[in-house]
Design a protein around this motif. Sequence first.
Motif, PDB file in Angstrom:
ATOM      1  N   LYS A 194      10.613   1.851  -6.100  1.00  0.00           N
ATOM      2  CA  LYS A 194       9.940   3.422  -5.768  1.00  0.00           C
ATOM      3  C   LYS A 194      10.991   5.000  -5.671  1.00  0.00           C
ATOM      4  O   LYS A 194      10.983   5.849  -6.108  1.00  0.00           O
ATOM      5  N   VAL A 245       0.839  -1.287  -0.367  1.00  0.00           N
ATOM      6  CA  VAL A 245       0.311  -0.321   0.403  1.00  0.00           C
ATOM      7  C   VAL A 245       1.324   1.211  -0.313  1.00  0.00           C
ATOM      8  O   VAL A 245       1.360   1.227   0.945  1.00  0.00           O
ATOM      9  N   ASP A 246       1.212   1.757  -0.728  1.00  0.00           N
ATOM     10  CA  ASP A 246       1.435   3.342  -0.913  1.00  0.00           C
ATOM     11  C   ASP A 246       0.313   4.318  -1.513  1.00  0.00           C
ATOM     12  O   ASP A 246      -0.210   4.435  -1.711  1.00  0.00           O
ATOM     13  N   LYS A 257      -4.135   9.259  -1.191  1.00  0.00           N
ATOM     14  CA  LYS A 257      -4.715   8.421  -2.091  1.00  0.00           C
ATOM     15  C   LYS A 257      -3.873   7.395  -2.073  1.00  0.00           C
ATOM     16  O   LYS A 257      -2.637   7.127  -2.347  1.00  0.00           O
ATOM     17  N   PRO A 258      -4.421   5.826  -1.479  1.00  0.00           N
ATOM     18  CA  PRO A 258      -3.663   4.750  -1.820  1.00  0.00           C
ATOM     19  C   PRO A 258      -3.366   3.825  -3.047  1.00  0.00           C
ATOM     20  O   PRO A 258      -3.955   4.167  -4.151  1.00  0.00           O
ATOM     21  N   VAL A 259      -2.553   3.573  -3.260  1.00  0.00           N
ATOM     22  CA  VAL A 259      -2.519   3.252  -4.410  1.00  0.00           C
ATOM     23  C   VAL A 259      -1.702   1.321  -4.440  1.00  0.00           C
ATOM     24  O   VAL A 259      -0.892   1.571  -2.954  1.00  0.00           O
ATOM     25  N   ILE A 260      -2.470   0.520  -4.155  1.00  0.00           N
ATOM     26  CA  ILE A 260      -2.051  -0.604  -3.675  1.00  0.00           C
ATOM     27  C   ILE A 260      -1.972  -1.868  -5.000  1.00  0.00           C
ATOM     28  O   ILE A 260      -2.789  -1.804  -5.787  1.00  0.00           O
ATOM     29  N   SER A 261      -1.202  -2.232  -4.187  1.00  0.00           N
ATOM     30  CA  SER A 261      -1.015  -3.636  -5.744  1.00  0.00           C
ATOM     31  C   SER A 261      -0.944  -5.036  -4.358  1.00  0.00           C
ATOM     32  O   SER A 261       0.031  -4.927  -3.766  1.00  0.00           O
ATOM     33  N   VAL A 305      -0.013   8.046  -1.174  1.00  0.00           N
ATOM     34  CA  VAL A 305       0.575   8.835  -1.722  1.00  0.00           C
ATOM     35  C   VAL A 305      -0.487  10.137  -2.278  1.00  0.00           C
ATOM     36  O   VAL A 305      -1.444  10.350  -1.525  1.00  0.00           O
ATOM     37  N   THR A 317       5.326   3.346   2.750  1.00  0.00           N
ATOM     38  CA  THR A 317       4.596   2.551   2.045  1.00  0.00           C
ATOM     39  C   THR A 317       4.498   1.226   3.501  1.00  0.00           C
ATOM     40  O   THR A 317       5.085   1.275   3.336  1.00  0.00           O
TER      41      THR A 317
END
Lengths: 133, 729
Positions: free
Chosen positions: B725, B610-611, B687-691, B613, B654
């Motif tokens: 990152k 979970v980044d 805002k979460p960037v999830i992978s 940003v 992260t």
Amino acid sequence: MSGHKILIIDDDQPLLVGLTARLKANGYSVVCATDAVSAVAVARREVPDLVILDLGLPAGDGFLVLERLRGLTDLVATPVIVLSARDPADNKKRALDAGAVAFFQKPPDNHEFLTAIRQALGETIALSTFLKT
Amino acid sequence: MILEASGGVDASEYLPLSVPMPSCGGGVIDDSDSIELPPKSLADLLDFDAWGEILTTYGRTMRVAVALTDVHGHLLGKCHNAQPVWKLLHDAAPGWAIGCPFCITTHLPCTAVAKALETGGGVMVRDQAGLIHVAVPLSLGKLHLGAIIAGQVFDRYPEPLPLRRVANEVGVSEQQLWDVARKQRPVSRATLQTSGDLLCALGQAFLQQRYGAILESRLAETNGRFRLLVEGVRDYALFTMDPTGCVTSWNVGAERMLGYAEAEIVGRNFSCIFTPEDVQNRIPEKQLDKALHAGRAEDEGWRLRENRRQFWAHVNITTLLEGSGPVRGFAIIMQDVTERRKIAIVLEEARQERARLQESFLSHVSHELRTPLTAIYFFTTNVLDGLLGDVTPEQREHLASALDNVKQLKDMVSDLLDITRVETHKITVEPRHASPVKLVADAFSTCRTNATVKNISLRSGVAPGLPFVWADPARVRQILINLIDNGIKFTPDNGTITVESRLLAEDGAFLCLSVSDTGCGISPENREIVFDRLAQVRSGAETSRSGLGLGLFISKELVSRHGGRIWVESQLGHGSTFYFTLPVFSLAKLCAHVFTAPNLQAGSVTLIAVDVVAVEGTVQEDILPELRRVLEGCINPDQDVLLPSMSDAESAETFFIVGCTGFSGFEVIASRIGLELRTFDNDSKLKPVISSTTLLVEPGKSGEEQIAEVTARIERLVQAHLLGKESLK
């Protein structure tokens, strides 16, 4: 010289003198209060940009002062830094939960303490955004 | 048992009894009671003159050569017809020594006699010439007397021996002989008449005939004395129970202590002396269970008298066994220790009260000391920093020295508070994922000023690439500073302090850090006490010391709170090295409940990155702990793990989650994170960037290999993610 006004609430006279000198040298104007009752009155009158608050005070606990300050419209967003001789293990979390932005145990390190003051004063602008300005 | 010594000196082995020879229960009159005989009675029992005649008869009747030995196999006397045995043994083993007639092998001296006494059955030996000899054990109760050795025994008598005549000749009744034989092994009369069992039975019957009365009177005497003893004990409750816990005997002490008369309680279950809560919690059954499994059980607790009043009892339960057979019951010794208990409670209360008073006193002192200390600190630094005008070099030197002392005083005040926390068990550690390299660097930066004053160099041999530790960084820093400052204090000018680290060879789960100095060293007797409270070793040479001597005591406590240990090695005049261990961070341990065999096999272990940003600018560091709390609320701690900060980089926004989710679970977590983050940050600046990556492991590998594989892959993925990152920036 930022010219921000700082209110120190502490009943220890020598500390007031020493800390006032340090803050003034860093360009702040300083007002003082030495008990819990006058603290709120001074805060209302002076509307400081930041409050440095001791926890053990005559006529009331520092936490009570913190609560009252939070109840004042003019001062609701004024950052409060707690500076106390009390054990952080028992008091730090409580102070932060009550709305203080930082907790320092006496004696604080000058550099760290002033950094926290600067940060807190900077933060007031974008406090709710969590963004560095 | 057959002891075969056929092939020469060392070819001996025990064989199962394949022919009807003396078998079991060799000489045991009564195996439930053990008595001790005085030496005189014992000598009587082994008096050869008393035996001589009967042995001769015995040998003649059984048509064998016979001799008597003691328990070590030493010959006690010769019978005229025993000669062939000795002759034969002598021929079989030329090295045979006088006094040990049954040693026909050099490697197993007297094994046959020892074995016969141990098993209680006859032991058969076949010699080189193929002739058979038997050692028949002689025991009274559990008392071993020796053995009868019979030579040139037949596997099977060619014609049945008339039991009555045999019995009469040895001087016992036929019935007695028969009883003894049947007790040893269920044999038919016909078998007995032709088998070697008769050898054992006859010897045994004779023993009983001659010595049974002595033994019984001896037993009765001992039992009687014991009964008197048990009954006379008034301060202890002594009673016995059957295997189900029903009372079978009850002494005067029990009656006094518990209030029940013997007649009232015998036959009742002993649970009546337990409190209703204990009975409800099945404590009586549990105690018997424990006694059954361990042979004994010990307990302290409340018990009820007949009048329902409670007393504090100390209880010993011993299981009564019949040989190796079934449990006969339990014996209980109970002591009323209510008074002792009361005193212990009062003492404990006093101790707690003292600790509380001490804590509140020290906490008050520490608080009161801090206030003037703060004023001194401000005034000193104000002057030193030139806030009140220029300072001459000499003034600066004095002020710097004053400031140093303020800092020392401050540390002492902190130690005072820590010590009260140690004593009231309030000291806490909050372990995290921490880099040993960084911890040492942090400690060095604090200690450098002190080191510079004495021109002591600080060296770090802590190599990058060491595994991370699972420790509280602030506390480890405190330990390191304590040890380094200590080193500086006891090291003369121009010395060196070295901090090193290594993985423990014996236990890779711990990292060992060491702090070595080139100081005066610690004598062996002082090495024992340096970690004690207020220990500060005095030595004539070194007079400049400061501190309260609490540092090592607190360090020891802190290390043990981390699960590690601390010790010192030192040589007087050559410096000291303090070692302490910290647990190594282990992904496998942290995620043990996720890395289960079913999860691994199902391929449902997932790494979620979970980044967080910021829409504009960067995420502020201060809110990272808040964000972590938000994410913690988004996972199910029974199934998922939010990994600790895996990077030393400043912007560690992260977060990694190891979960047992599969794709659908991942979607649930992702949407929950989105939702919670919006609630937390209502301005939508974040805002979460999830992978996610689902990890499949190779089937067919062992569980440990699979865990190692999945751990290594997660570590690689985390590093790759963080590096990726970093490069984007």
